[in-house]
Design a protein around this motif. Structure first.
Motif, PDB file in Angstrom:
ATOM      1  N   GLY A 442       6.121  -4.736  -0.136  1.00 19.06           N
ATOM      2  CA  GLY A 442       5.415  -5.167   1.071  1.00 19.06           C
ATOM      3  C   GLY A 442       6.119  -4.705   2.333  1.00 19.06           C
ATOM      4  N   ALA A 443       7.456  -4.771   2.340  1.00 21.63           N
ATOM      5  CA  ALA A 443       8.227  -4.329   3.514  1.00 21.63           C
ATOM      6  C   ALA A 443       8.029  -2.846   3.765  1.00 21.63           C
ATOM      7  N   ALA A 444       7.956  -2.057   2.688  1.00 27.45           N
ATOM      8  CA  ALA A 444       7.733  -0.614   2.836  1.00 27.45           C
ATOM      9  C   ALA A 444       6.346  -0.341   3.416  1.00 27.45           C
ATOM     10  N   ARG A 445       5.337  -1.040   2.905  1.00 30.90           N
ATOM     11  CA  ARG A 445       3.981  -0.842   3.431  1.00 30.90           C
ATOM     12  C   ARG A 445       3.886  -1.283   4.892  1.00 30.90           C
ATOM     13  N   ALA A 446       4.542  -2.407   5.225  1.00 31.59           N
ATOM     14  CA  ALA A 446       4.504  -2.896   6.604  1.00 31.59           C
ATOM     15  C   ALA A 446       5.154  -1.915   7.565  1.00 31.59           C
ATOM     16  N   ALA A 447       6.128  -1.139   7.075  1.00 30.55           N
ATOM     17  CA  ALA A 447       6.811  -0.165   7.936  1.00 30.55           C
ATOM     18  C   ALA A 447       5.859   0.899   8.448  1.00 30.55           C
ATOM     19  N   GLY A 448       4.736   1.101   7.760  1.00 34.29           N
ATOM     20  CA  GLY A 448       3.818   2.149   8.168  1.00 34.29           C
ATOM     21  C   GLY A 448       2.805   1.733   9.211  1.00 34.29           C
ATOM     22  N   VAL A 449       2.832   0.461   9.641  1.00 33.79           N
ATOM     23  CA  VAL A 449       1.822  -0.025  10.590  1.00 33.79           C
ATOM     24  C   VAL A 449       2.178   0.344  12.023  1.00 33.79           C
ATOM     25  N   ALA A 450       3.401   0.020  12.446  1.00 32.24           N
ATOM     26  CA  ALA A 450       3.776   0.218  13.855  1.00 32.24           C
ATOM     27  C   ALA A 450       3.881   1.689  14.241  1.00 32.24           C
ATOM     28  N   ASN A 451       4.192   2.568  13.276  1.00 27.41           N
ATOM     29  CA  ASN A 451       4.335   3.980  13.627  1.00 27.41           C
ATOM     30  C   ASN A 451       3.070   4.797  13.349  1.00 27.41           C
ATOM     31  N   GLY A 452       1.951   4.127  13.045  1.00 24.55           N
ATOM     32  CA  GLY A 452       0.669   4.814  12.944  1.00 24.55           C
ATOM     33  C   GLY A 452       0.375   5.471  11.620  1.00 24.55           C
ATOM     34  N   VAL A 453       1.230   5.276  10.601  1.00 26.10           N
ATOM     35  CA  VAL A 453       0.915   5.816   9.278  1.00 26.10           C
ATOM     36  C   VAL A 453      -0.370   5.164   8.755  1.00 26.10           C
ATOM     37  N   TYR A 454      -0.492   3.854   9.026  1.00 27.40           N
ATOM     38  CA  TYR A 454      -1.723   3.127   8.702  1.00 27.40           C
ATOM     39  C   TYR A 454      -2.349   2.644  10.006  1.00 27.40           C
ATOM     40  N   THR A 455      -3.661   2.610  10.032  1.00 28.10           N
ATOM     41  CA  THR A 455      -4.347   2.185  11.263  1.00 28.10           C
ATOM     42  C   THR A 455      -4.281   0.678  11.475  1.00 28.10           C
ATOM     43  N   SER A 456      -4.042  -0.066  10.389  1.00 29.49           N
ATOM     44  CA  SER A 456      -3.992  -1.522  10.493  1.00 29.49           C
ATOM     45  C   SER A 456      -3.197  -2.084   9.326  1.00 29.49           C
ATOM     46  N   LEU A 457      -2.861  -3.352   9.448  1.00 30.70           N
ATOM     47  CA  LEU A 457      -2.172  -4.047   8.359  1.00 30.70           C
ATOM     48  C   LEU A 457      -3.096  -4.162   7.150  1.00 30.70           C
ATOM     49  N   GLU A 458      -4.401  -4.326   7.406  1.00 34.79           N
ATOM     50  CA  GLU A 458      -5.368  -4.433   6.316  1.00 34.79           C
ATOM     51  C   GLU A 458      -5.401  -3.138   5.487  1.00 34.79           C
ATOM     52  N   GLU A 459      -5.320  -1.981   6.169  1.00 30.38           N
ATOM     53  CA  GLU A 459      -5.292  -0.709   5.433  1.00 30.38           C
ATOM     54  C   GLU A 459      -4.008  -0.596   4.621  1.00 30.38           C
ATOM     55  N   ALA A 460      -2.887  -1.018   5.208  1.00 35.76           N
ATOM     56  CA  ALA A 460      -1.607  -0.938   4.509  1.00 35.76           C
ATOM     57  C   ALA A 460      -1.615  -1.773   3.230  1.00 35.76           C
ATOM     58  N   LEU A 461      -2.384  -2.863   3.221  1.00 36.22           N
ATOM     59  CA  LEU A 461      -2.380  -3.782   2.077  1.00 36.22           C
ATOM     60  C   LEU A 461      -3.638  -3.648   1.222  1.00 36.22           C
ATOM     61  N   SER A 462      -4.354  -2.577   1.372  1.00 39.11           N
ATOM     62  CA  SER A 462      -5.638  -2.419   0.682  1.00 39.11           C
ATOM     63  C   SER A 462      -5.492  -2.334  -0.839  1.00 39.11           C
ATOM     64  N   HIS A 463      -4.292  -1.991  -1.343  1.00 45.24           N
ATOM     65  CA  HIS A 463      -4.093  -1.860  -2.787  1.00 45.24           C
ATOM     66  C   HIS A 463      -3.660  -3.175  -3.444  1.00 45.24           C
ATOM     67  N   VAL A 464      -3.584  -4.256  -2.674  1.00 50.56           N
ATOM     68  CA  VAL A 464      -3.100  -5.524  -3.224  1.00 50.56           C
ATOM     69  C   VAL A 464      -4.231  -6.208  -3.990  1.00 50.56           C
ATOM     70  N   LYS A 465      -4.155  -6.143  -5.339  1.00 58.09           N
ATOM     71  CA  LYS A 465      -5.159  -6.749  -6.215  1.00 58.09           C
ATOM     72  C   LYS A 465      -4.439  -7.465  -7.356  1.00 58.09           C
ATOM     73  N   PRO A 466      -4.994  -8.596  -7.873  1.00 54.44           N
ATOM     74  CA  PRO A 466      -4.333  -9.303  -8.977  1.00 54.44           C
ATOM     75  C   PRO A 466      -4.415  -8.530 -10.277  1.00 54.44           C
ATOM     76  N   SER A 467      -3.319  -8.545 -11.038  1.00 57.09           N
ATOM     77  CA  SER A 467      -3.296  -7.888 -12.344  1.00 57.09           C
ATOM     78  C   SER A 467      -3.438  -8.904 -13.477  1.00 57.09           C
ATOM     79  N   ILE A 468      -3.011 -10.146 -13.231  1.00 58.59           N
ATOM     80  CA  ILE A 468      -3.136 -11.238 -14.206  1.00 58.59           C
ATOM     81  C   ILE A 468      -3.615 -12.474 -13.465  1.00 58.59           C
ATOM     82  N   ILE A 469      -4.476 -13.251 -14.102  1.00 53.03           N
ATOM     83  CA  ILE A 469      -4.908 -14.529 -13.530  1.00 53.03           C
ATOM     84  C   ILE A 469      -4.648 -15.628 -14.561  1.00 53.03           C
TER      85      ILE A 469
END
Length: 661
Positions: A442-469
């Motif tokens: 999560g820290a690595a993905r968040a690093a891409g928000v402020a420097n424009g690698v991702y347009t938003s925090l939502e884009e940075a976290l778009s791959h977050v999906k449950p693998s087990i429930i």
């Protein structure tokens, strides 16, 4: 530039994650050291680490990651930092560390924080800071001021562990609002630094670093840092946050009603609300979330269990056979029925527990029978003990109005255990979503928000999906029976078992001190009684002398007798000494009232102090007039003059002001 680096500065290890920014996928995660880092504990309840060791381990982990992946560091676009919360790092004007960091699990400042909570006012603290000062960073700093003044005097800046690591990368000394809130140095009502706490602890605002946004350009890697870590100069540091807010971010828990959890060294449940919430007993804590700065309306309510994963790790290292892994322990535990055949484990062996009103009850194993219980029973009882602790704590969150329907957790901790997760899901009747991510990712993905690698925090976290429930599929009645048995043992530990304050040697010391105090007070009481007796005898003597005045005596002889009586009265009268004695007795009953009054208002006269005392005793104006031999108007005049001398606001009653002294 194609990659992002994330770091997690834990108390057991340093983790570093590498993310490929174009597809947002994880390339690698490395940690160092593989064994748990050393925690220094010179005294019971203490926990310290050398900040320099975090940096050295980080550099080793970074070089290892670069080598394993044959990565050119020039392709790295940003760095994000997550860190163990509540630690205290002190540096001098040359940015040199002055002493080991007092880390999150250290409980030496509990008493300091409790006193501050009372003195500042519980309502004031909860409404403004959402917490008691408790055992948090500000209280730890006050401990240093009180106990290590020679170190305190050399402090240039105070930092949290993540601030220190960012400084080592960039040379910049900075912090964040989220960081200040976890130190209990942020005022949520006024939206600024908590000056009330700083003034009470006598901490200068000059010690606070520059405040920067959580997502922002916070500096770039220096030549010295590049040489040590294997990176290159100029890589921007663009994100920092405490491990629990960051863990919630990694799970895409950003909005009100969403709840994250983890059970690594400590166990944590972290729910998001959109307005200030607090527990009147401060058993849970509220801090600024990573997106709080957007509208000052995202707050994380945090429940912490110090003894969670640490206890299960202890089971593995001390009880399991050499070479056994957690998977082996899970298989053995799964052969044991729910409730572990009445074997119970309390997992609170890692310092004071906030959830238990800051009590340190230690860990306990109850009902162990050598002919009945095996290692598998111990493993299951340990897993259930931590699970029951989570349930106990989440019921507190429910009392505060947080719904626990879905719990989102990472995949790198105790939630990997089906026994552990299913026990919680069954007792809370909730679903647990295990997401294949970790805080460091999560820290690595968040690093891409402020420097424009991702347009938003939502884009940075778009791959977050449950693998087990995990669903509530265990036998609920058997789980409830086991939980209630565990609760009964917790109640016994909380209320019956001796705490440190009730150990025999401590009680003996207290008793001896109380005996000495009682003896001294008995002497004072005897002396006062004797003085009163002597005064009575003296008054009777005066009375008899006056009766003996004969009308036959000449006026001159009568004068001589009266002069002798006056001289005798003066020899027995010492109003200053009597008043000092009275002050001491009054202070005993009213918490050093006169001492505080003299300290705050040294120019008060004795007559003014006496008036303050009578007002403190809630006497009416007429009663005060009788005591001071004044008219009612005279008392009112003195009250008016006293108000002016004390410089009391018009809105405040004189009696109310004196109640606060």
């Amino acid at each position: 530039m194609k990659y992002l680096l994330g770091y997690e500065i834990g108390s057991t290890t340093i983790k570093v994650a590498l993310i490929h920014s174009e597809d947002n996928l994880v390339v690698d995660v490395v940690q160092y050291p593989e064994h748990d880092s050393t925690i220094l504990s010179k005294h019971s309840g203490w926990a310290e680490q050398h900040p320099e060791s975090w940096w050295q381990d980080l550099c080793t982990a970074t070089r290892s990651l670069l080598a394993i992946n044959n990565l050119n560091p020039r392709e790295i676009a940003g760095i994000g930092i997550a860190y163990q919360m509540h630690g205290l790092v002190l540096v001098d004007e040359n940015k040199k560390v002055l002493r080991p960091s007092i880390i999150w699990s250290d409980s030496r400042a509990v008493t300091i924080g409790k006193k501050a909570f009372k003195d500042l006012g519980e309502k004031e603290c909860l409404e403004n800071f959402l917490n008691s000062p408790g055992n948090f960073t500000a209280s730890k700093l006050r401990w240093v001021k009180d106990n290590e003044p020679e170190i305190y005097d050399r402090i240039d800046k105070i930092m949290l562990p993540g601030d220190y690591i960012a400084m080592k990368f960039t040379g910049e000394v900075q912090t964040t609002i989220s960081g200040l809130s976890e130190a209990i140095l942020w005022d949520f009502k006024r939206k600024k630094i908590a000056h009330q706490v700083m003034d009470y602890y006598e901490i200068s605002e000059d010690l606070i670093p520059e405040i920067v946004p959580t997502f922002s350009l916070q500096g770039t890697v220096t030549a010295e840092a590049a040489e040590m870590s294997g990176l290159v100069t100029g890589i921007p540091v663009t994100y920092r946050a405490g491990d629990q807010p960051n863990n919630a971010l990694s799970l895409n828990v950003l909005n009100p009603g969403e709840i994250a959890a983890t059970s690594a060294e400590s166990g944590v449940v972290y729910g998001i609300v959109d307005r200030p919430k607090y527990d009147v007993r401060s058993r849970v804590n509220s801090f600024a979330h990573i997106n709080y700065e957007d509208n000052y309306d995202r707050i994380g309510v945090l429940l912490c269990l110090n003894g969670a994963g640490t206890q299960y790790g202890w089971m593995k290292s001390q009880i399991a056979l050499s070479g056994r892994h957690y998977e082996d322990m899970e298989r053995m535990a799964s052969t044991v029925p729910i409730g572990s055949d009445e074997l119970c484990v309390l997992p609170f062996g890692n310092g004071a527990e906030r959830m238990l009103d800051e009590k340190s009850i230690n860990s306990h194993i109850m009902n162990l029978e050598f002919s009945r219980h095996s290692r598998g029973h111990l493993y299951r009882a340990a897993l259930e003990g931590v699970a029951f602790s989570f349930v106990y704590g989440m019921n507190l969150l429910k009392e505060m109005g947080l719904e626990v329907d879905i719990l989102r957790v990472t995949s790198d901790n105790m939630f990997q255990s089906e026994i552990f997760s299913m026990t919680i899901a069954t007792l809370l009747d909730c679903h647990i979503e295990v997401v294949d991510t970790t805080g460091v990712i999560g820290a690595a993905r968040a690093a891409g928000v402020a420097n424009g690698v991702y347009t938003s925090l939502e884009e940075a976290l778009s791959h977050v999906k449950p693998s087990i429930i995990y669903e509530p599929r265990l036998n609920h009645s058997r789980c409830s029976q086991a939980y209630n048995l565990w609760l009964s043992h917790l109640d016994k530990a909380l209320f019956d078992m001796p705490s440190y304050a009730n150990r025999p040697e401590v009680l003996r010391s207290k008793n001896e001190a109380l005996k000495a105090t009682i003896t001294e007070k008995n002497k004072e009481l005897t002396a006062v009684s004797m003085q009163l007796y002597n005064k009575d005898e003296f008054l009777l003597e005066i009375k008899d002398s006056l009766k003996g005045l004969s009308a036959d005596l000449s006026v001159e002889d009568q004068k001589k007798v009266l002069q002798r009586l006056i001289a005798k009265i003066e020899s027995k009268t010492d109003s200053d000494k009597d008043w000092e004695s009275f002050e001491g007795q009054f202070d005993l009953l009213h918490s050093d009232f006169f001492k505080k009054l003299k300290s705050d208002f040294p120019k008060l006269s004795v007559s003014e102090a006496k008036l303050c005392m009578l007002l403190k005793m809630k006497l009416s104006t007429k009663e005060i007039a009788n005591q001071l031999n004044l008219s009612v108007r005279g008392v009112e005049t003195r009250r008016y003059r006293l108000r002016k001398k004390l410089q009391i606001n018009k809105e405040l009653d004189l009696e109310e002001f004196l109640d606060r002294v």
